[in-house]
Scaffold this motif. Structure first.
Motif, PDB file in Angstrom:
ATOM      1  N   TRP A 128     -19.018  47.660 -87.715  1.00  0.00           N
ATOM      2  CA  TRP A 128     -20.246  47.977 -87.002  1.00  0.00           C
ATOM      3  C   TRP A 128     -19.901  48.320 -85.559  1.00  0.00           C
ATOM      4  CZ3 TRP A 128     -25.073  48.895 -88.523  1.00  0.00           C
ATOM      5  CH2 TRP A 128     -26.047  48.995 -87.546  1.00  0.00           C
ATOM      6  N   MET A 129     -20.248  49.528 -85.154  1.00  0.00           N
ATOM      7  CA  MET A 129     -19.996  49.986 -83.788  1.00  0.00           C
ATOM      8  C   MET A 129     -21.306  50.026 -83.011  1.00  0.00           C
ATOM      9  SD  MET A 129     -16.817  50.813 -83.235  1.00  0.00           S
ATOM     10  CE  MET A 129     -15.381  51.713 -83.743  1.00  0.00           C
ATOM     11  N   SER A 130     -21.218  49.711 -81.740  1.00  0.00           N
ATOM     12  CA  SER A 130     -22.371  49.816 -80.846  1.00  0.00           C
ATOM     13  C   SER A 130     -21.816  50.011 -79.437  1.00  0.00           C
ATOM     14  CB  SER A 130     -23.221  48.546 -80.929  1.00  0.00           C
ATOM     15  OG  SER A 130     -24.313  48.642 -80.044  1.00  0.00           O
ATOM     16  N   HIS A 131     -21.499  51.278 -79.109  1.00  0.00           N
ATOM     17  CA  HIS A 131     -20.883  51.526 -77.808  1.00  0.00           C
ATOM     18  C   HIS A 131     -21.006  52.992 -77.417  1.00  0.00           C
ATOM     19  CE1 HIS A 131     -17.264  53.703 -79.268  1.00  0.00           C
ATOM     20  NE2 HIS A 131     -17.583  53.073 -80.378  1.00  0.00           N
ATOM     21  N   TRP A 132     -20.792  53.219 -76.145  1.00  0.00           N
ATOM     22  CA  TRP A 132     -20.659  54.572 -75.634  1.00  0.00           C
ATOM     23  C   TRP A 132     -19.282  54.721 -75.004  1.00  0.00           C
ATOM     24  CZ3 TRP A 132     -24.656  57.361 -71.995  1.00  0.00           C
ATOM     25  CH2 TRP A 132     -24.257  58.673 -71.803  1.00  0.00           C
ATOM     26  N   ASP A 133     -18.873  53.732 -74.233  1.00  0.00           N
ATOM     27  CA  ASP A 133     -17.556  53.770 -73.598  1.00  0.00           C
ATOM     28  C   ASP A 133     -16.473  53.495 -74.633  1.00  0.00           C
ATOM     29  OD1 ASP A 133     -19.009  54.054 -71.272  1.00  0.00           O
ATOM     30  OD2 ASP A 133     -18.622  52.028 -70.550  1.00  0.00           O
ATOM     31  N   VAL A 134     -15.291  54.037 -74.375  1.00  0.00           N
ATOM     32  CA  VAL A 134     -14.145  53.814 -75.258  1.00  0.00           C
ATOM     33  C   VAL A 134     -12.887  53.607 -74.426  1.00  0.00           C
ATOM     34  CG1 VAL A 134     -15.052  55.120 -77.228  1.00  0.00           C
ATOM     35  CG2 VAL A 134     -13.701  56.295 -75.497  1.00  0.00           C
ATOM     36  N   VAL A 135     -11.941  52.885 -74.991  1.00  0.00           N
ATOM     37  CA  VAL A 135     -10.618  52.774 -74.377  1.00  0.00           C
ATOM     38  C   VAL A 135      -9.919  54.101 -74.643  1.00  0.00           C
ATOM     39  CG1 VAL A 135      -8.395  51.572 -74.424  1.00  0.00           C
ATOM     40  CG2 VAL A 135     -10.536  50.271 -74.719  1.00  0.00           C
ATOM     41  N   THR A 136      -9.461  54.743 -73.569  1.00  0.00           N
ATOM     42  CA  THR A 136      -8.801  56.046 -73.714  1.00  0.00           C
ATOM     43  C   THR A 136      -7.296  55.962 -73.535  1.00  0.00           C
ATOM     44  OG1 THR A 136      -9.280  56.524 -71.385  1.00  0.00           O
ATOM     45  CG2 THR A 136     -10.840  57.364 -73.023  1.00  0.00           C
ATOM     46  N   LYS A 137      -6.832  54.865 -72.931  1.00  0.00           N
ATOM     47  CA  LYS A 137      -5.390  54.652 -72.759  1.00  0.00           C
ATOM     48  C   LYS A 137      -5.146  53.149 -72.839  1.00  0.00           C
ATOM     49  CE  LYS A 137      -1.700  54.871 -69.391  1.00  0.00           C
ATOM     50  NZ  LYS A 137      -1.538  54.691 -67.963  1.00  0.00           N
ATOM     51  N   ILE A 138      -4.214  52.773 -73.721  1.00  0.00           N
ATOM     52  CA  ILE A 138      -3.921  51.347 -73.853  1.00  0.00           C
ATOM     53  C   ILE A 138      -2.992  50.902 -72.725  1.00  0.00           C
ATOM     54  CG2 ILE A 138      -4.312  51.300 -76.342  1.00  0.00           C
ATOM     55  CD1 ILE A 138      -1.283  51.246 -76.724  1.00  0.00           C
ATOM     56  N   PRO A 139      -3.087  49.644 -72.362  1.00  0.00           N
ATOM     57  CA  PRO A 139      -2.195  49.119 -71.333  1.00  0.00           C
ATOM     58  C   PRO A 139      -0.752  49.002 -71.843  1.00  0.00           C
ATOM     59  CG  PRO A 139      -4.066  47.639 -71.721  1.00  0.00           C
ATOM     60  CD  PRO A 139      -4.069  48.660 -72.807  1.00  0.00           C
ATOM     61  N   ALA A 140       0.186  48.954 -70.940  1.00  0.00           N
ATOM     62  CA  ALA A 140       1.587  48.725 -71.302  1.00  0.00           C
ATOM     63  C   ALA A 140       1.697  47.413 -72.061  1.00  0.00           C
ATOM     64  CB  ALA A 140       2.446  48.672 -70.041  1.00  0.00           C
ATOM     65  N   GLY A 141       2.509  47.417 -73.110  1.00  0.00           N
ATOM     66  CA  GLY A 141       2.713  46.222 -73.911  1.00  0.00           C
ATOM     67  C   GLY A 141       1.733  46.080 -75.067  1.00  0.00           C
ATOM     68  N   PHE A 142       0.699  46.911 -75.103  1.00  0.00           N
ATOM     69  CA  PHE A 142      -0.278  46.881 -76.187  1.00  0.00           C
ATOM     70  C   PHE A 142       0.036  47.993 -77.172  1.00  0.00           C
ATOM     71  CE2 PHE A 142      -2.366  44.331 -73.094  1.00  0.00           C
ATOM     72  CZ  PHE A 142      -3.313  43.559 -73.762  1.00  0.00           C
ATOM     73  N   GLU A 143      -0.467  47.859 -78.382  1.00  0.00           N
ATOM     74  CA  GLU A 143      -0.329  48.916 -79.370  1.00  0.00           C
ATOM     75  C   GLU A 143      -1.620  49.035 -80.170  1.00  0.00           C
ATOM     76  OE1 GLU A 143       2.697  48.148 -82.350  1.00  0.00           O
ATOM     77  OE2 GLU A 143       2.388  46.009 -82.131  1.00  0.00           O
ATOM     78  N   VAL A 144      -1.889  50.256 -80.612  1.00  0.00           N
ATOM     79  CA  VAL A 144      -3.077  50.520 -81.417  1.00  0.00           C
ATOM     80  C   VAL A 144      -2.821  50.017 -82.834  1.00  0.00           C
ATOM     81  CG1 VAL A 144      -4.591  52.316 -82.356  1.00  0.00           C
ATOM     82  CG2 VAL A 144      -3.667  52.544 -80.031  1.00  0.00           C
ATOM     83  N   ILE A 145      -3.789  49.265 -83.364  1.00  0.00           N
ATOM     84  CA  ILE A 145      -3.652  48.766 -84.738  1.00  0.00           C
ATOM     85  C   ILE A 145      -4.792  49.237 -85.639  1.00  0.00           C
ATOM     86  CG2 ILE A 145      -2.170  46.815 -84.150  1.00  0.00           C
ATOM     87  CD1 ILE A 145      -4.641  44.981 -84.291  1.00  0.00           C
ATOM     88  N   GLY A 146      -5.768  49.955 -85.070  1.00  0.00           N
ATOM     89  CA  GLY A 146      -6.861  50.467 -85.876  1.00  0.00           C
ATOM     90  C   GLY A 146      -7.631  51.540 -85.147  1.00  0.00           C
ATOM     91  N   SER A 147      -8.188  52.474 -85.922  1.00  0.00           N
ATOM     92  CA  SER A 147      -8.958  53.563 -85.311  1.00  0.00           C
ATOM     93  C   SER A 147     -10.065  54.017 -86.251  1.00  0.00           C
ATOM     94  CB  SER A 147      -8.041  54.728 -84.966  1.00  0.00           C
ATOM     95  OG  SER A 147      -7.473  55.265 -86.144  1.00  0.00           O
ATOM     96  N   THR A 148     -11.045  54.696 -85.679  1.00  0.00           N
ATOM     97  CA  THR A 148     -12.086  55.365 -86.448  1.00  0.00           C
ATOM     98  C   THR A 148     -12.054  56.838 -86.052  1.00  0.00           C
ATOM     99  OG1 THR A 148     -13.886  55.131 -84.835  1.00  0.00           O
ATOM    100  CG2 THR A 148     -13.544  53.288 -86.366  1.00  0.00           C
ATOM    101  N   ILE A 149     -12.838  57.651 -86.714  1.00  0.00           N
ATOM    102  CA  ILE A 149     -12.870  59.080 -86.394  1.00  0.00           C
ATOM    103  C   ILE A 149     -13.252  59.322 -84.940  1.00  0.00           C
ATOM    104  CG2 ILE A 149     -14.140  61.228 -86.841  1.00  0.00           C
ATOM    105  CD1 ILE A 149     -14.159  60.432 -89.803  1.00  0.00           C
ATOM    106  N   ASP A 150     -14.261  58.594 -84.452  1.00  0.00           N
ATOM    107  CA  ASP A 150     -14.735  58.801 -83.082  1.00  0.00           C
ATOM    108  C   ASP A 150     -14.103  57.866 -82.057  1.00  0.00           C
ATOM    109  OD1 ASP A 150     -16.562  60.894 -83.677  1.00  0.00           O
ATOM    110  OD2 ASP A 150     -17.968  59.420 -84.484  1.00  0.00           O
ATOM    111  N   CYS A 151     -13.281  56.937 -82.506  1.00  0.00           N
ATOM    112  CA  CYS A 151     -12.711  55.933 -81.599  1.00  0.00           C
ATOM    113  C   CYS A 151     -11.239  55.697 -81.960  1.00  0.00           C
ATOM    114  CB  CYS A 151     -13.521  54.643 -81.714  1.00  0.00           C
ATOM    115  SG  CYS A 151     -13.103  53.389 -80.495  1.00  0.00           S
TER     116      CYS A 151
END
Length: 168
Positions: A128-151
């Motif tokens: 369930w999504m409820s947002h307008w803002d999105v993370v556009t760049k992850i911080p150093a030391g973090f990694e992406v573990i999931g995504s959606t088409i719009d996010c």
């Protein structure tokens, strides 16, 4: 004997779901206590984990919710949800911006990396999504573990810091 109490600190950034999160934790037999974001983290230093709730404001607005930055000095696991996800990104040097589209409703999450937090879940999950803002760049030391088409950064982690966060 451990000095830690067995409870989860839920930091309420104004989400209509903060009390529901705490109730659900309690339904699983674990105490949950709700705190405001500007409370001194010493007040919940004995917790077993921290959940940062969502909220109606934008983390990149002038009137963003103020919080005690020391909460990120905690040695317990942290889970950020929605606003909490974006706050984690900003706090650790990532970026947040207005998304191309407002998301409100169901979305399909593609789990990109194996992680114990997704234990026994299929690689695709309805969230369930409820947002307008999105993370556009992850911080150093973090990694992406999931995504959606719009996010594209719908879920991220920093294993060394024991921090996970989800846009949903």
């Amino acid at each position: 004997m451990s000095s830690k109490h067995h409870y989860i600190a839920v930091i309420d950034f104004g989400s209509q779901f903060a009390h529901l999160i705490a109730r659900r934790i309690r339904q699983h037999g674990v105490l949950a206590k709700i705190f405001l974001p500007d409370v001194n983290p010493a007040d919940y230093a004995d917790c077993s984990g921290i959940i940062l709730s969502g909220g109606p404001k934008s983390t990149i607005a002038e009137d963003a919710v103020s919080y005690d930055h020391r909460l990120f000095e905690s040695k317990v696991p942290i889970l950020g949800l929605c606003y909490g996800h974006q706050l984690i990104a900003l706090h650790f040097g990532g970026t947040v911006a207005k998304g191309k589209t407002k998301e409100y409703g169901q979305a399909d999450l593609a789990i990109k990396k194996s992680d114990p937090i997704f234990h026994a879940l299929d690689k695709k999950q309805r969230v369930w999504m409820s947002h307008w803002d999105v993370v556009t760049k992850i911080p150093a030391g973090f990694e992406v573990i999931g995504s959606t088409i719009d996010c594209p950064i719908a879920a991220m982690r920093n294993v060394a810091k024991r921090i996970w966060s989800f846009q949903f």
